[in-house]
Motif scaffolding. Structure first.
Motif, PDB file in Angstrom:
ATOM      1  N   PHE A 139       0.863  -1.187   0.000  1.00 29.47           N
ATOM      2  CA  PHE A 139       0.000   0.000   0.000  1.00 29.47           C
ATOM      3  C   PHE A 139       0.895   1.231   0.000  1.00 29.47           C
ATOM      4  O   PHE A 139       1.828   1.328   0.801  1.00 29.47           O
ATOM      5  N   HIS A 140       0.622   2.179  -0.908  1.00 32.55           N
ATOM      6  CA  HIS A 140       1.413   3.403  -1.018  1.00 32.55           C
ATOM      7  C   HIS A 140       0.499   4.618  -0.988  1.00 32.55           C
ATOM      8  O   HIS A 140      -0.528   4.639  -1.664  1.00 32.55           O
ATOM      9  N   ASN A 141       0.891   5.609  -0.212  1.00 34.21           N
ATOM     10  CA  ASN A 141       0.176   6.887  -0.193  1.00 34.21           C
ATOM     11  C   ASN A 141       1.216   7.985  -0.406  1.00 34.21           C
ATOM     12  O   ASN A 141       2.011   8.272   0.489  1.00 34.21           O
ATOM     13  N   PHE A 142       1.227   8.560  -1.605  1.00 32.37           N
ATOM     14  CA  PHE A 142       2.223   9.567  -1.960  1.00 32.37           C
ATOM     15  C   PHE A 142       1.779  10.983  -1.576  1.00 32.37           C
ATOM     16  O   PHE A 142       2.462  11.954  -1.917  1.00 32.37           O
ATOM     17  N   HIS A 143       0.673  11.110  -0.847  1.00 30.77           N
ATOM     18  CA  HIS A 143       0.140  12.423  -0.512  1.00 30.77           C
ATOM     19  C   HIS A 143       0.223  12.746   0.973  1.00 30.77           C
ATOM     20  O   HIS A 143       0.437  13.893   1.345  1.00 30.77           O
ATOM     21  N   GLN A 144       0.063  11.743   1.819  1.00 30.81           N
ATOM     22  CA  GLN A 144       0.015  12.004   3.252  1.00 30.81           C
ATOM     23  C   GLN A 144       0.379  10.741   4.028  1.00 30.81           C
ATOM     24  O   GLN A 144       0.648   9.690   3.448  1.00 30.81           O
ATOM     25  N   THR A 145       0.371  10.890   5.347  1.00 32.89           N
ATOM     26  CA  THR A 145       0.602   9.765   6.252  1.00 32.89           C
ATOM     27  C   THR A 145      -0.691   9.455   6.992  1.00 32.89           C
ATOM     28  O   THR A 145      -1.194  10.304   7.736  1.00 32.89           O
ATOM     29  N   PRO A 146      -1.271   8.291   6.797  1.00 34.95           N
ATOM     30  CA  PRO A 146      -2.476   7.913   7.550  1.00 34.95           C
ATOM     31  C   PRO A 146      -2.166   7.807   9.043  1.00 34.95           C
ATOM     32  O   PRO A 146      -1.018   7.912   9.473  1.00 34.95           O
ATOM     33  N   SER A 147      -3.193   7.573   9.828  1.00 35.57           N
ATOM     34  CA  SER A 147      -3.008   7.416  11.271  1.00 35.57           C
ATOM     35  C   SER A 147      -2.222   6.141  11.565  1.00 35.57           C
ATOM     36  O   SER A 147      -2.120   5.241  10.731  1.00 35.57           O
ATOM     37  N   ARG A 148      -1.693   6.095  12.773  1.00 37.55           N
ATOM     38  CA  ARG A 148      -0.969   4.894  13.198  1.00 37.55           C
ATOM     39  C   ARG A 148      -1.850   3.648  13.064  1.00 37.55           C
ATOM     40  O   ARG A 148      -1.417   2.616  12.543  1.00 37.55           O
ATOM     41  N   ALA A 149      -3.100   3.765  13.508  1.00 36.69           N
ATOM     42  CA  ALA A 149      -4.015   2.612  13.434  1.00 36.69           C
ATOM     43  C   ALA A 149      -4.248   2.190  11.992  1.00 36.69           C
ATOM     44  O   ALA A 149      -4.280   0.983  11.687  1.00 36.69           O
ATOM     45  N   ASP A 150      -4.407   3.151  11.098  1.00 34.77           N
ATOM     46  CA  ASP A 150      -4.644   2.818   9.692  1.00 34.77           C
ATOM     47  C   ASP A 150      -3.432   2.119   9.076  1.00 34.77           C
ATOM     48  O   ASP A 150      -3.581   1.193   8.265  1.00 34.77           O
ATOM     49  N   ILE A 151      -2.232   2.559   9.422  1.00 35.35           N
ATOM     50  CA  ILE A 151      -1.021   1.921   8.897  1.00 35.35           C
ATOM     51  C   ILE A 151      -0.921   0.489   9.407  1.00 35.35           C
ATOM     52  O   ILE A 151      -0.649  -0.446   8.641  1.00 35.35           O
ATOM     53  N   VAL A 152      -1.141   0.307  10.706  1.00 36.29           N
ATOM     54  CA  VAL A 152      -1.093  -1.043  11.279  1.00 36.29           C
ATOM     55  C   VAL A 152      -2.135  -1.939  10.610  1.00 36.29           C
ATOM     56  O   VAL A 152      -1.862  -3.099  10.276  1.00 36.29           O
ATOM     57  N   ASN A 153      -3.317  -1.395  10.372  1.00 34.62           N
ATOM     58  CA  ASN A 153      -4.384  -2.185   9.744  1.00 34.62           C
ATOM     59  C   ASN A 153      -4.020  -2.577   8.321  1.00 34.62           C
ATOM     60  O   ASN A 153      -4.358  -3.680   7.872  1.00 34.62           O
ATOM     61  N   LYS A 154      -3.343  -1.682   7.596  1.00 29.45           N
ATOM     62  CA  LYS A 154      -2.919  -2.019   6.235  1.00 29.45           C
ATOM     63  C   LYS A 154      -1.894  -3.156   6.254  1.00 29.45           C
ATOM     64  O   LYS A 154      -1.944  -4.076   5.426  1.00 29.45           O
ATOM     65  N   LEU A 155      -0.963  -3.093   7.167  1.00 30.10           N
ATOM     66  CA  LEU A 155       0.028  -4.165   7.284  1.00 30.10           C
ATOM     67  C   LEU A 155      -0.652  -5.479   7.678  1.00 30.10           C
ATOM     68  O   LEU A 155      -0.339  -6.546   7.137  1.00 30.10           O
ATOM     69  N   ALA A 156      -1.605  -5.383   8.585  1.00 28.04           N
ATOM     70  CA  ALA A 156      -2.334  -6.590   9.007  1.00 28.04           C
ATOM     71  C   ALA A 156      -3.173  -7.164   7.869  1.00 28.04           C
ATOM     72  O   ALA A 156      -3.373  -8.384   7.786  1.00 28.04           O
ATOM     73  N   VAL A 168       4.137  -0.993   3.434  1.00 27.87           N
ATOM     74  CA  VAL A 168       3.448   0.290   3.441  1.00 27.87           C
ATOM     75  C   VAL A 168       4.478   1.399   3.246  1.00 27.87           C
ATOM     76  O   VAL A 168       5.500   1.436   3.929  1.00 27.87           O
ATOM     77  N   ALA A 169       4.191   2.303   2.306  1.00 28.84           N
ATOM     78  CA  ALA A 169       5.034   3.486   2.086  1.00 28.84           C
ATOM     79  C   ALA A 169       4.115   4.708   2.091  1.00 28.84           C
ATOM     80  O   ALA A 169       3.098   4.715   1.397  1.00 28.84           O
ATOM     81  N   VAL A 170       4.484   5.719   2.873  1.00 32.62           N
ATOM     82  CA  VAL A 170       3.630   6.894   3.027  1.00 32.62           C
ATOM     83  C   VAL A 170       4.449   8.173   2.900  1.00 32.62           C
ATOM     84  O   VAL A 170       5.677   8.158   3.022  1.00 32.62           O
ATOM     85  N   MET A 171       3.750   9.278   2.666  1.00 35.32           N
ATOM     86  CA  MET A 171       4.420  10.567   2.510  1.00 35.32           C
ATOM     87  C   MET A 171       4.187  11.431   3.748  1.00 35.32           C
ATOM     88  O   MET A 171       3.046  11.719   4.095  1.00 35.32           O
ATOM     89  N   PRO A 172       5.250  11.858   4.413  1.00 36.99           N
ATOM     90  CA  PRO A 172       5.089  12.718   5.581  1.00 36.99           C
ATOM     91  C   PRO A 172       4.994  14.195   5.190  1.00 36.99           C
ATOM     92  O   PRO A 172       5.618  14.637   4.241  1.00 36.99           O
TER      93      PRO A 172
END
Length: 251
Positions: A139-156, A168-172
């Motif tokens: 899962f990649h989000n090149f615009h923002q960083t989701p919440s901690r819970a959302d990132i954990v849920n994507k990995l799960a 998971v790769a996100v943009m800060p």
């Protein structure tokens, strides 16, 4: 020669991407990359201008794989929706091409975006199981960083869909966003049994590529010939930092 494996650990493997648009450029980049001894090679096939030619793609993947020594090959078609190049393939056709790579055993790992529906993912899993190819659910989000819970849920989600690696790769937008990614990685490491690949991109996120292994990422990306995402650093510099972290932590 036995290939390296993406596994949980404190010192992540270093992966370098190939982003050539033609066969000639791909192999020119590969020679540059191999001289720098990466642990893993990723072929970003969405850059390849003849991607609609399945036979050509499979043949090139097998040639790359044969030259990689003990470095496993990740075959990736990143969608434009998640930061990749525009290609003339539908999502269903991408899965068909991924499955062809699996059936030909032309890569050790195939990247599959988690936004694919379960039917497509199961089709790819079936093809991968025939050859022992492993699937990275990404899962990649090149615009923002989701919440901690959302990132954990994507990995799960990758684990729930019975995939072999979660990415998971996100943009800060801030340094706090980088901390969110690292904290989520640490939580997921304690909850999940499959290897994790996480990174914060761009200038703020560069630090995550250097110390992410401490928090649970098993692989980090570096520039061998040409970057495939913002914030990647040259492999020589990254290797020095990772070795320093390993020495300091006594691992």
């Amino acid at each position: 020669m036995a290939k390296k494996q993406i596994e949980p650990g404190t010192k992540p493997l270093i992966c370098t991407p190939l982003v050539g648009t033609t066969k000639e450029l791909i192999f020119e980049q590969l020679q540059q990359v191999l001289s720098k001894r990466p642990d893993v090679i990723e072929w970003r096939a969405d850059f390849f201008q003849d991607i609609a030619n399945t036979d050509a793609v499979v043949a090139i993947a097998k040639q790359i794989q044969a030259l990689c020594g003990d470095a496993p090959l990740i075959f990736t078609i990143r969608s434009q929706f998640e930061g990749g190049q525009p290609i003339a393939l539908s999502d269903a056709e991408v899965i068909e091409l991924d499955a062809a790579i699996c059936k030909a055993a032309a890569a050790e790992y195939v990247d599959c975006e988690l936004r694919n529906d379960l039917q497509r993912i199961n089709k790819l899993r079936q093809a991968a199981s025939q050859s022992g190819t492993k699937i990275i659910g990404s899962f990649h989000n090149f615009h923002q960083t989701p919440s901690r819970a959302d990132i954990v849920n994507k990995l799960a989600e990758a684990a729930e869909k019975q995939l072999d690696v979660a990415k998971v790769a996100v943009m800060p937008q801030t340094l706090e966003d980088v901390l969110t990614l690292l904290s989520a990685t640490l939580e997921a490491k304690s909850r999940l049994s499959i290897p994790l690949i996480t990174m914060s991109m761009g200038k703020y996120g560069m630090v995550s590529r250097m110390i992410g292994g401490v928090f649970g990422t098993s692989l980090t990306f570096a520039v061998g010939a040409q970057a495939s995402a913002p914030g990647q650093v040259p492999i020589e510099e990254l290797r020095t930092v990772l070795q320093t972290v390993e020495n300091t932590m006594g691992n």
